[in-house]
Design a protein around this motif. Structure first.
Motif, PDB file in Angstrom:
ATOM      1  N   ILE A 235       0.838  -1.208   0.000  1.00 55.30           N
ATOM      2  CA  ILE A 235       0.000   0.000   0.000  1.00 55.30           C
ATOM      3  C   ILE A 235       0.868   1.251   0.000  1.00 55.30           C
ATOM      4  O   ILE A 235       0.659   2.184  -0.800  1.00 55.30           O
ATOM      5  CB  ILE A 235      -0.952   0.003   1.208  1.00 55.30           C
ATOM      6  CG1 ILE A 235      -1.968  -1.129   1.090  1.00 55.30           C
ATOM      7  CG2 ILE A 235      -1.673   1.353   1.338  1.00 55.30           C
ATOM      8  CD1 ILE A 235      -2.829  -1.319   2.330  1.00 55.30           C
ATOM      9  N   ALA A 236       1.854   1.299   0.880  1.00 56.03           N
ATOM     10  CA  ALA A 236       2.721   2.471   0.968  1.00 56.03           C
ATOM     11  C   ALA A 236       3.504   2.682  -0.324  1.00 56.03           C
ATOM     12  O   ALA A 236       3.579   3.801  -0.853  1.00 56.03           O
ATOM     13  CB  ALA A 236       3.675   2.327   2.154  1.00 56.03           C
ATOM     14  N   VAL A 237       4.094   1.620  -0.855  1.00 59.62           N
ATOM     15  CA  VAL A 237       4.923   1.749  -2.059  1.00 59.62           C
ATOM     16  C   VAL A 237       4.084   2.232  -3.233  1.00 59.62           C
ATOM     17  O   VAL A 237       4.469   3.169  -3.959  1.00 59.62           O
ATOM     18  CB  VAL A 237       5.606   0.407  -2.383  1.00 59.62           C
ATOM     19  CG1 VAL A 237       6.307   0.484  -3.746  1.00 59.62           C
ATOM     20  CG2 VAL A 237       6.613   0.053  -1.295  1.00 59.62           C
ATOM     21  N   GLU A 242       2.661   6.696  -6.820  1.00 58.96           N
ATOM     22  CA  GLU A 242       1.642   7.408  -7.592  1.00 58.96           C
ATOM     23  C   GLU A 242       1.609   8.886  -7.231  1.00 58.96           C
ATOM     24  O   GLU A 242       1.461   9.750  -8.115  1.00 58.96           O
ATOM     25  CB  GLU A 242       0.277   6.762  -7.363  1.00 58.96           C
ATOM     26  CG  GLU A 242      -0.880   7.424  -8.103  1.00 58.96           C
ATOM     27  CD  GLU A 242      -0.740   7.363  -9.620  1.00 58.96           C
ATOM     28  OE1 GLU A 242      -1.426   8.137 -10.304  1.00 58.96           O
ATOM     29  OE2 GLU A 242       0.068   6.545 -10.124  1.00 58.96           O
ATOM     30  N   VAL A 243       1.738   9.208  -5.953  1.00 61.47           N
ATOM     31  CA  VAL A 243       1.759  10.621  -5.536  1.00 61.47           C
ATOM     32  C   VAL A 243       2.925  11.346  -6.201  1.00 61.47           C
ATOM     33  O   VAL A 243       2.777  12.456  -6.736  1.00 61.47           O
ATOM     34  CB  VAL A 243       1.865  10.727  -3.999  1.00 61.47           C
ATOM     35  CG1 VAL A 243       2.215  12.151  -3.578  1.00 61.47           C
ATOM     36  CG2 VAL A 243       0.557  10.294  -3.353  1.00 61.47           C
ATOM     37  N   THR A 272      11.689   4.548  -9.060  1.00 63.33           N
ATOM     38  CA  THR A 272      10.980   5.563  -9.859  1.00 63.33           C
ATOM     39  C   THR A 272      11.092   6.977  -9.295  1.00 63.33           C
ATOM     40  O   THR A 272      10.749   7.937  -9.981  1.00 63.33           O
ATOM     41  CB  THR A 272       9.484   5.207  -9.960  1.00 63.33           C
ATOM     42  OG1 THR A 272       8.952   5.062  -8.643  1.00 63.33           O
ATOM     43  CG2 THR A 272       9.282   3.916 -10.737  1.00 63.33           C
ATOM     44  N   ILE A 273      11.550   7.114  -8.051  1.00 61.22           N
ATOM     45  CA  ILE A 273      11.568   8.423  -7.397  1.00 61.22           C
ATOM     46  C   ILE A 273      13.008   8.905  -7.229  1.00 61.22           C
ATOM     47  O   ILE A 273      13.850   8.156  -6.720  1.00 61.22           O
ATOM     48  CB  ILE A 273      10.869   8.347  -6.026  1.00 61.22           C
ATOM     49  CG1 ILE A 273       9.395   7.969  -6.218  1.00 61.22           C
ATOM     50  CG2 ILE A 273      10.984   9.667  -5.281  1.00 61.22           C
ATOM     51  CD1 ILE A 273       8.639   7.771  -4.914  1.00 61.22           C
ATOM     52  N   ARG A 357      -4.973   8.797  -3.631  1.00 59.38           N
ATOM     53  CA  ARG A 357      -6.009   9.809  -3.882  1.00 59.38           C
ATOM     54  C   ARG A 357      -6.237  10.683  -2.657  1.00 59.38           C
ATOM     55  O   ARG A 357      -6.431  11.903  -2.777  1.00 59.38           O
ATOM     56  CB  ARG A 357      -7.321   9.131  -4.292  1.00 59.38           C
ATOM     57  CG  ARG A 357      -7.333   8.617  -5.718  1.00 59.38           C
ATOM     58  CD  ARG A 357      -8.736   8.275  -6.176  1.00 59.38           C
ATOM     59  NE  ARG A 357      -9.320   7.189  -5.412  1.00 59.38           N
ATOM     60  CZ  ARG A 357      -9.173   5.896  -5.723  1.00 59.38           C
ATOM     61  NH1 ARG A 357      -8.450   5.548  -6.774  1.00 59.38           N
ATOM     62  NH2 ARG A 357      -9.754   4.958  -4.985  1.00 59.38           N
ATOM     63  N   GLU A 358      -6.234  10.074  -1.476  1.00 59.40           N
ATOM     64  CA  GLU A 358      -6.445  10.864  -0.265  1.00 59.40           C
ATOM     65  C   GLU A 358      -5.278  11.821  -0.009  1.00 59.40           C
ATOM     66  O   GLU A 358      -5.478  12.961   0.405  1.00 59.40           O
ATOM     67  CB  GLU A 358      -6.658   9.942   0.936  1.00 59.40           C
ATOM     68  CG  GLU A 358      -7.906   9.082   0.865  1.00 59.40           C
ATOM     69  CD  GLU A 358      -9.193   9.896   0.789  1.00 59.40           C
ATOM     70  OE1 GLU A 358      -9.198  11.055   1.285  1.00 59.40           O
ATOM     71  OE2 GLU A 358     -10.178   9.392   0.228  1.00 59.40           O
TER      72      GLU A 358
END
Length: 414
Positions: A235-237, A242-243, A272-273, A357-358
């Motif tokens: 979930i965190a990754v 995405e953020v 990716t970051i 999204r949140e």
């Protein structure tokens, strides 16, 4: 009352999570005039700590203990027997009126000692320890073993006839009732924070306030804690990736020791970051965590789903709100129940996309609105969840258990 206070974590300094509660509880008992004997793994400057808090220390030094000690889980299995021997030896010289255990591990020792010493026992469960293991890798925590440990943990109050049980949440209290512990012996006290340390930026030194304003140009999403297996998973990754894809200027800050779980998470994120968008502070003492939160924009609790996380009263969520930070959490049952009407804490589904999204929704809010909601939340948690309020509730319950036990003893003699 002469109180034996049992814990498997070094009493001082707090290392975060559940360990932070011990010093505040001990202070409240001392303030009420009780004699507090702390049984704890060894730690530096013990003499000065004993004098500072007005407690008597009985330190275990045979092997190193602590949440970051090597072979931690194996040592946890061995520690209850060692703790039991320590308390029994001390009780020969200094009889105790009541035993109070912190966490599950010391509850095992306290339960065994109840019949041996003939004194009441109050078990304080700051989490559902083995429930967290549901999300651990199978090679670390085989599922049949985890299920057996979970049943054993929930059986402790009934198995040892605990005179009182304190829980960190209502869902955990419910599980103990299902396991056979009478409801009237249980008091959920939730989990607190130090409102003097975790205060909003406006109440902080000017330098911290200035840093917080400067960071508004580069939003900072922060997470702090012990970074165990259940804290940083898919979930965190997925969410943070995405953020950063949609808001490439966002900085991701991790405040705490670089555990194996955090190292794995950072390795995935670095695919990716850019490195410049990732901050990892390493271990930060409890008293210094707040300064890393005040200069952030948003706090996160991206826990994977398990019985343990549903029963947790996650300290980081309270501390985010304490400093006035809005926050996002996965829909942990206890947090959702307690903070159902708190607009500064938003809940996602148990998916990375929903969590993202949140986060993005909060980042799209005007600074003034985020600030207003955060400050209002800070005022609310300061009233209900400051350690002073939590400790008074817990100490009052323990005193009542002792009084009831005394009356029962009196009737027995008559």
């Amino acid at each position: 009352m002469r109180l034996a206070f049992l814990t498997h974590e070094p009493f001082y300094p707090p290392s975060g999570g559940g360990s932070a509660e011990a010093v505040y509880l001990a202070q409240e008992f001392v303030r009420r005039g009780h004699e507090v004997h702390v049984f704890s793994p060894g730690f530096p400057d013990a003499e000065s700590v004993a004098e500072k808090f007005g407690v008597r220390l009985h330190l275990f030094t045979t092997w190193q203990m602590g949440r970051y000690a090597s072979f931690r889980n194996f040592k946890y299995l061995l520690f209850p027997a060692a703790l039991e021997r320590m308390v029994r030896r001390a009780a020969r010289e200094t009889p105790f009126d009541l035993l109070l255990s912190q966490h599950t591990i010391s509850a095992v020792a306290a339960g065994r000692l109840r019949a041996q010493l003939g004194v009441p026992v109050v078990m304080n469960f700051l989490d559902y320890l083995t429930g967290f293991m549901e999300t651990w890798p199978a090679w670390v925590a085989p599922r049949p073993l985890v299920e057996g440990l979970k049943r054993y943990e929930l059986s402790l109050p009934k198995r040892f006839h605990a005179d009182g049980v304190l829980t960190v949440s209502d869902p955990l209290a419910d599980l103990f009732v299902v396991a056979g512990c009478p409801r009237e012996r249980i008091l959920p006290i939730y989990y607190g924070y130090d409102a003097g340390l975790f205060r909003p930026a406006d109440a902080a030194p000017p330098a911290a306030t200035a840093s917080a304003k400067a960071n508004d140009n580069a939003p900072v999403v922060v997470m702090h804690g012990s970074f165990d297996h259940h804290h940083l998973g898919p979930i965190a990754v997925r969410a943070l990736t995405e953020v950063q894809r949609q808001r490439p200027e966002v900085i991701l800050r991790f405040v705490g020791k670089q555990t194996a779980g955090l190292v794995r998470c950072l390795a995935r994120l670095r695919e990716t970051i850019p490195e410049r968008n990732l901050q990892a502070t390493g271990f930060v003492p409890y008293a210094e965590v707040a300064q890393h939160l005040r200069t952030a924009t948003l706090g996160i609790v991206p826990y994977e789903e398990s019985t343990g996380t549903h029963c947790a009263f996650v300290a980081k969520a309270v501390e985010y709100l304490g400093v006035g930070l809005p926050a996002v959490s996965t829909p942990l049952k206890n947090l959702r129940r307690y903070f159902a009407d708190e607009p500064a804490l938003r809940f996602s589904d148990f998916t990375g996309d929903s969590f993202a999204r949140e986060i993005l929704g909060w980042l799209a809010e005007p600074l003034e609105r985020r600030r207003a909601l955060g400050l209002a939340a800070s005022a609310r948690v300061r009233t209900a969840l400051d350690w002073g309020a939590i400790s008074r509730r817990a100490a009052g319950f323990v005193e009542t258990v002792r009084e009831q036990h005394g009356r029962t003893e009196g009737r027995g003699r008559n």
